[in-house]
Scaffold this motif. Structure first.
Motif: not given
Ligand code: S6P
Ligand code: ZN
Length: 196
Positions: A114-142
């Motif tokens: 909500p404070e205006g920060e944004w980030a995009v992290e890649m996802l591929y087999p074996g990848r672990v992603l931590y979404v911290p508190p306060r971060w909205a999240h949407r996955s995308v299949n590329t």
């Protein structure tokens, strides 16, 4: 009610849990207003309410201390030049995090606060992603096959879908000349949309 210990199998052949409580299916019709090419969206939806993704949820009591988990299978495809994606949400309890573990496919997670920060992290087999508190999240299949992710989050988190439905995400993930590209969302304008 206290949850008793349990276990299940999650095998690479399908990555569908051997047992689950909810099988949520979301099609194009549940993404009204989210895809940037609205005419393409309307034409696709008129043809068919294409299945975009499925969630296999293992339910536990929705209280602090418990951990909700399951599998999301996001199918490949696009509406115009914008890849298939999940609705995306903030957690109702904003101060709760989430872990994703990518089991198959290729894609990314679009996130913002909500404070205006944004980030995009890649996802591929074996990848672990931590979404911290306060971060909205949407996955995308590329990619060209299912994007399969294990997720785990506090069972009392809850979901705020309304904010994203109203304002969208700041960033879009589109098909570019050489693969995916991240662009500004020209329709992102929370102040205006909140007052609609
Ligand atoms: C829940 C977690 C996932 C998503 C799922 C579908 O906190 O982030 O289980 O629910 O990936 O996405 P969405 O945005 O439709 O809930
Ligand atoms: Zn979540």
């Amino acid at each position: 009610m206290n949850q008793l210990p349990f276990a299940f199998d999650l095998l690479p052949a399908t990555f569908i849990p051997s047992q689950y409580d909810n099988h949520i299916k979301r099609g194009l019709s549940s993404m009204k207003g989210q895809f940037s090419e609205q005419q393409e969206y309307a034409i696709s939806l008129e043809k068919e309410d294409t299945l975009l993704y499925e969630v296999f949820e293992i339910k536990v009591p929705e209280k602090a201390g418990e951990l909700m988990h399951g599998i999301t299978v996001l199918h490949p495809g696009a509406v115009g030049q914008e890849y298939f994606m999940t609705k995306g949400h903030f957690h109702e309890e904003l101060e709760t995090a989430e872990v994703y573990y990518c089991l198959d496919g290729e894609g990314c997670m679009v996130m913002e606060t909500p404070e205006g920060e944004w980030a995009v992290e890649m996802l591929y087999p074996g990848r672990v992603l931590y979404v911290p508190p306060r971060w909205a999240h949407r996955s995308v299949n590329t990619g060209g096959r299912d994007l399969v992710m294990f997720f785990l989050y506090p069972a009392n988190a809850g979901h705020d879908y309304g904010t994203i439905e109203r304002q969208g995400f700041r960033k879009l993930v589109m098909k570019g000349e050489d693969g995916m590209q991240i662009t500004d969302n020209p329709r992102w304008n929370p102040a205006e949309k909140v007052n609609d």
